[in-house]
Scaffold this motif. Structure first.
Motif, PDB file in Angstrom:
ATOM      1  N   LEU A 112      15.495  28.226  10.340  1.00 37.11           N
ATOM      2  CA  LEU A 112      16.289  27.079   9.908  1.00 37.11           C
ATOM      3  C   LEU A 112      17.444  26.914  10.882  1.00 37.11           C
ATOM      4  O   LEU A 112      18.291  27.803  11.010  1.00 37.11           O
ATOM      5  CB  LEU A 112      16.827  27.292   8.492  1.00 37.11           C
ATOM      6  N   ILE A 113      17.473  25.789  11.585  1.00 39.66           N
ATOM      7  CA  ILE A 113      18.533  25.517  12.542  1.00 39.66           C
ATOM      8  C   ILE A 113      19.378  24.363  12.017  1.00 39.66           C
ATOM      9  O   ILE A 113      18.964  23.202  12.031  1.00 39.66           O
ATOM     10  CB  ILE A 113      17.964  25.205  13.937  1.00 39.66           C
ATOM     11  N   ASN A 114      20.570  24.707  11.527  1.00 38.05           N
ATOM     12  CA  ASN A 114      21.496  23.730  10.960  1.00 38.05           C
ATOM     13  C   ASN A 114      22.320  23.133  12.101  1.00 38.05           C
ATOM     14  O   ASN A 114      23.405  23.615  12.431  1.00 38.05           O
ATOM     15  CB  ASN A 114      22.397  24.398   9.924  1.00 38.05           C
ATOM     16  N   ASN A 115      21.788  22.087  12.705  1.00 37.73           N
ATOM     17  CA  ASN A 115      22.337  21.546  13.941  1.00 37.73           C
ATOM     18  C   ASN A 115      23.101  20.237  13.778  1.00 37.73           C
ATOM     19  O   ASN A 115      24.066  19.976  14.502  1.00 37.73           O
ATOM     20  CB  ASN A 115      21.182  21.336  14.943  1.00 37.73           C
ATOM     21  N   ALA A 116      22.724  19.391  12.856  1.00 37.05           N
ATOM     22  CA  ALA A 116      23.299  18.047  12.749  1.00 37.05           C
ATOM     23  C   ALA A 116      24.805  18.097  12.521  1.00 37.05           C
ATOM     24  O   ALA A 116      25.331  19.045  11.935  1.00 37.05           O
ATOM     25  CB  ALA A 116      22.631  17.281  11.608  1.00 37.05           C
ATOM     26  N   GLY A 117      25.500  17.061  12.984  1.00 35.54           N
ATOM     27  CA  GLY A 117      26.934  17.023  12.749  1.00 35.54           C
ATOM     28  C   GLY A 117      27.584  15.782  13.321  1.00 35.54           C
ATOM     29  O   GLY A 117      26.976  15.030  14.084  1.00 35.54           O
ATOM     30  N   ILE A 118      28.834  15.560  12.924  1.00 30.66           N
ATOM     31  CA  ILE A 118      29.654  14.499  13.492  1.00 30.66           C
ATOM     32  C   ILE A 118      30.975  15.108  13.948  1.00 30.66           C
ATOM     33  O   ILE A 118      31.358  16.187  13.491  1.00 30.66           O
ATOM     34  CB  ILE A 118      29.911  13.348  12.500  1.00 30.66           C
ATOM     35  N   CYS A 119      31.675  14.392  14.848  1.00 29.11           N
ATOM     36  CA  CYS A 119      32.881  14.959  15.443  1.00 29.11           C
ATOM     37  C   CYS A 119      34.019  13.954  15.456  1.00 29.11           C
ATOM     38  O   CYS A 119      33.851  12.814  15.894  1.00 29.11           O
ATOM     39  CB  CYS A 119      32.578  15.398  16.870  1.00 29.11           C
ATOM     40  N   ALA A 120      35.182  14.404  14.983  1.00 29.07           N
ATOM     41  CA  ALA A 120      36.430  13.636  15.074  1.00 29.07           C
ATOM     42  C   ALA A 120      36.330  12.258  14.428  1.00 29.07           C
ATOM     43  O   ALA A 120      36.867  11.284  14.937  1.00 29.07           O
ATOM     44  CB  ALA A 120      36.872  13.511  16.524  1.00 29.07           C
ATOM     45  N   ALA A 121      35.645  12.194  13.311  1.00 31.57           N
ATOM     46  CA  ALA A 121      35.499  10.913  12.609  1.00 31.57           C
ATOM     47  C   ALA A 121      36.805  10.527  11.920  1.00 31.57           C
ATOM     48  O   ALA A 121      37.564  11.394  11.492  1.00 31.57           O
ATOM     49  CB  ALA A 121      34.392  11.015  11.561  1.00 31.57           C
ATOM     50  N   PRO A 122      37.072   9.234  11.805  1.00 34.57           N
ATOM     51  CA  PRO A 122      38.223   8.808  10.997  1.00 34.57           C
ATOM     52  C   PRO A 122      37.992   9.188   9.541  1.00 34.57           C
ATOM     53  O   PRO A 122      36.857   9.484   9.150  1.00 34.57           O
ATOM     54  CB  PRO A 122      38.233   7.288  11.180  1.00 34.57           C
ATOM     55  N   PHE A 123      39.047   9.190   8.738  1.00 37.88           N
ATOM     56  CA  PHE A 123      38.910   9.619   7.353  1.00 37.88           C
ATOM     57  C   PHE A 123      37.951   8.704   6.593  1.00 37.88           C
ATOM     58  O   PHE A 123      38.150   7.490   6.519  1.00 37.88           O
ATOM     59  CB  PHE A 123      40.257   9.628   6.631  1.00 37.88           C
ATOM     60  N   MET A 124      36.913   9.311   6.050  1.00 36.01           N
ATOM     61  CA  MET A 124      35.927   8.612   5.219  1.00 36.01           C
ATOM     62  C   MET A 124      35.417   9.585   4.181  1.00 36.01           C
ATOM     63  O   MET A 124      35.450  10.803   4.380  1.00 36.01           O
ATOM     64  CB  MET A 124      34.756   8.090   6.057  1.00 36.01           C
ATOM     65  N   LEU A 125      34.910   9.058   3.089  1.00 36.72           N
ATOM     66  CA  LEU A 125      34.303   9.884   2.052  1.00 36.72           C
ATOM     67  C   LEU A 125      32.800   9.720   2.068  1.00 36.72           C
ATOM     68  O   LEU A 125      32.273   8.640   2.357  1.00 36.72           O
ATOM     69  CB  LEU A 125      34.851   9.497   0.671  1.00 36.72           C
ATOM     70  N   SER A 126      32.106  10.802   1.748  1.00 38.54           N
ATOM     71  CA  SER A 126      30.656  10.760   1.642  1.00 38.54           C
ATOM     72  C   SER A 126      30.253  10.061   0.350  1.00 38.54           C
ATOM     73  O   SER A 126      31.099   9.677  -0.469  1.00 38.54           O
ATOM     74  CB  SER A 126      30.099  12.183   1.650  1.00 38.54           C
ATOM     75  N   THR A 127      28.961   9.920   0.138  1.00 36.51           N
ATOM     76  CA  THR A 127      28.475   9.314  -1.097  1.00 36.51           C
ATOM     77  C   THR A 127      28.853  10.144  -2.317  1.00 36.51           C
ATOM     78  O   THR A 127      28.873   9.628  -3.438  1.00 36.51           O
ATOM     79  CB  THR A 127      26.942   9.151  -1.057  1.00 36.51           C
ATOM     80  N   ASP A 128      29.157  11.423  -2.089  1.00 34.55           N
ATOM     81  CA  ASP A 128      29.581  12.310  -3.182  1.00 34.55           C
ATOM     82  C   ASP A 128      31.096  12.467  -3.225  1.00 34.55           C
ATOM     83  O   ASP A 128      31.614  13.381  -3.870  1.00 34.55           O
ATOM     84  CB  ASP A 128      28.925  13.679  -3.015  1.00 34.55           C
ATOM     85  N   ASN A 129      31.801  11.588  -2.490  1.00 33.92           N
ATOM     86  CA  ASN A 129      33.270  11.578  -2.482  1.00 33.92           C
ATOM     87  C   ASN A 129      33.869  12.868  -1.932  1.00 33.92           C
ATOM     88  O   ASN A 129      34.825  13.417  -2.493  1.00 33.92           O
ATOM     89  CB  ASN A 129      33.820  11.292  -3.884  1.00 33.92           C
ATOM     90  N   VAL A 130      33.302  13.318  -0.823  1.00 30.51           N
ATOM     91  CA  VAL A 130      33.845  14.460  -0.083  1.00 30.51           C
ATOM     92  C   VAL A 130      34.129  13.984   1.341  1.00 30.51           C
ATOM     93  O   VAL A 130      33.358  13.196   1.898  1.00 30.51           O
ATOM     94  CB  VAL A 130      32.846  15.633  -0.042  1.00 30.51           C
ATOM     95  N   GLU A 131      35.237  14.440   1.929  1.00 36.23           N
ATOM     96  CA  GLU A 131      35.560  14.062   3.310  1.00 36.23           C
ATOM     97  C   GLU A 131      34.330  14.226   4.189  1.00 36.23           C
ATOM     98  O   GLU A 131      33.658  15.246   4.154  1.00 36.23           O
ATOM     99  CB  GLU A 131      36.724  14.917   3.824  1.00 36.23           C
ATOM    100  N   LEU A 132      34.031  13.213   4.993  1.00 37.84           N
ATOM    101  CA  LEU A 132      32.724  13.086   5.639  1.00 37.84           C
ATOM    102  C   LEU A 132      32.378  14.228   6.586  1.00 37.84           C
ATOM    103  O   LEU A 132      31.236  14.714   6.588  1.00 37.84           O
ATOM    104  CB  LEU A 132      32.637  11.756   6.380  1.00 37.84           C
ATOM    105  N   GLN A 133      33.322  14.672   7.413  1.00 35.30           N
ATOM    106  CA  GLN A 133      32.993  15.754   8.352  1.00 35.30           C
ATOM    107  C   GLN A 133      32.677  17.054   7.609  1.00 35.30           C
ATOM    108  O   GLN A 133      31.739  17.766   7.962  1.00 35.30           O
ATOM    109  CB  GLN A 133      34.150  15.975   9.332  1.00 35.30           C
ATOM    110  N   PHE A 134      33.457  17.354   6.576  1.00 38.05           N
ATOM    111  CA  PHE A 134      33.205  18.561   5.800  1.00 38.05           C
ATOM    112  C   PHE A 134      31.872  18.451   5.070  1.00 38.05           C
ATOM    113  O   PHE A 134      31.121  19.424   4.970  1.00 38.05           O
ATOM    114  CB  PHE A 134      34.345  18.784   4.801  1.00 38.05           C
ATOM    115  N   ALA A 135      31.570  17.240   4.588  1.00 36.31           N
ATOM    116  CA  ALA A 135      30.324  17.014   3.847  1.00 36.31           C
ATOM    117  C   ALA A 135      29.103  17.191   4.737  1.00 36.31           C
ATOM    118  O   ALA A 135      28.147  17.898   4.374  1.00 36.31           O
ATOM    119  CB  ALA A 135      30.330  15.627   3.224  1.00 36.31           C
TER     120      ALA A 135
END
Length: 269
Positions: A112-135
């Motif tokens: 299992l290679i957990n590779n996907a990600g985003i970097c330095a995004a402006p503040f946004m919430l995920s569909t589950d209302n969690v900060e997007l980068q952390f989510a």
């Protein structure tokens, strides 16, 4: 420059390619999931694993790009075993659906290679209302790993082959918020810094791998868990940062780290 040619105990250096590292490996009995495999490091990881005979499952949000990558792999390696499955790591429901669908195939899971990600995004919430980068960078992969662990444990018991979990992190983890992960302020826009939040999510990746490794060793489970800094390359992880997206290739050998922003550019993954 930056010790690119200095070899470690493995005999490889930071300039070694995936093809070089996997030379001579025949892995036709193995199955791997690679998240974020529609571009960049994830796509190359999928390609090389497929070249070595691994059955690769590409967990992706962009199905069009992923299918293009799959077609490219099959053109190069007609015998490759590659499947594409929808996975939106910003949605716990999507992660659940992916894991349920994969487990229902009765396929084993060796890697299992957990590779996907985003970097330095402006503040946004995920569909589950969690900060997007952390989510995306952490929570989605944490949840995915938990949902797939029973499959991986079963696979290692039955195959007698060591399982592998790899969290793609970043040396930028050291530039997180003062004091480490601010759990109580994850969703606080007033204290949000896009680079610090990125580092926070990457620190979480590392802590996740360390705890998994500790538990596997304590329980005598034949699975390894590691985190890594992959370097700086041109990938879609820079989607939310225009400065990085347009200049990353030139930046590799011309950075003068005179500000926090530029230092972050070096470490961003």
């Amino acid at each position: 420059m930056w010790g690119l040619s200095r070899k470690g105990d493995s005999g490889f250096s930071s300039s070694s390619t995936a093809l070089q590292v996997t030379q001579g490996i025949h892995a036709t009995a193995l199955t791997a999931i690679v998240t974020g495999a529609s571009s960049g490091i994830g796509a190359e990881t999928a390609r090389v694993l497929a070249l070595r005979g691994v059955h690769v499952i590409m967990g992706v949000i962009d199905m069009i790009d992923a299918n293009n990558v799959k077609e490219s792999i099959l053109k190069e390696i007609p015998t490759a075993k590659v499947d594409v499955m929808k996975l939106d790591l910003s949605s716990m429901a999507s992660v659940q659906n992916f894991a349920t669908e994969f487990n229902s195939t009765r396929l084993p899971l060796n890697i299992l290679i957990n590779n996907a990600g985003i970097c330095a995004a402006p503040f946004m919430l995920s569909t589950d209302n969690v900060e997007l980068q952390f989510a995306i960078n952490y929570l989605g992969h944490f949840h995915l790993t938990n949902l797939l662990l029973d499959n991986m444990k079963k696979t290692t018991r039955e195959s007698k082959v060591q399982g592998r979990i790899v969290n793609v992190s970043s040396t930028g983890h050291q530039f997180t918020y003062r004091g480490g992960i601010h759990f109580e302020k994850i969703n606080d826009p007033s204290s949000y810094n896009n680079w610090r939040a990125y580092g926070q999510s990457k620190l979480a990746n590392i802590l996740h791998a360390k705890e998994l490794a500790r538990r596997f060793k304590e329980d005598g489970i034949n699975i390894t868990a590691n985190s890594l800094h992959p370097g700086v390359v041109s990938t879609n992880i820079y989607l939310h940062n225009r400065l990085l997206k347009g200049s990353i290739n030139n930046m590799l050998f011309s950075i003068a780290p005179t500000s926090e922003s530029i230092q972050w550019q070096i470490f961003c993954r």
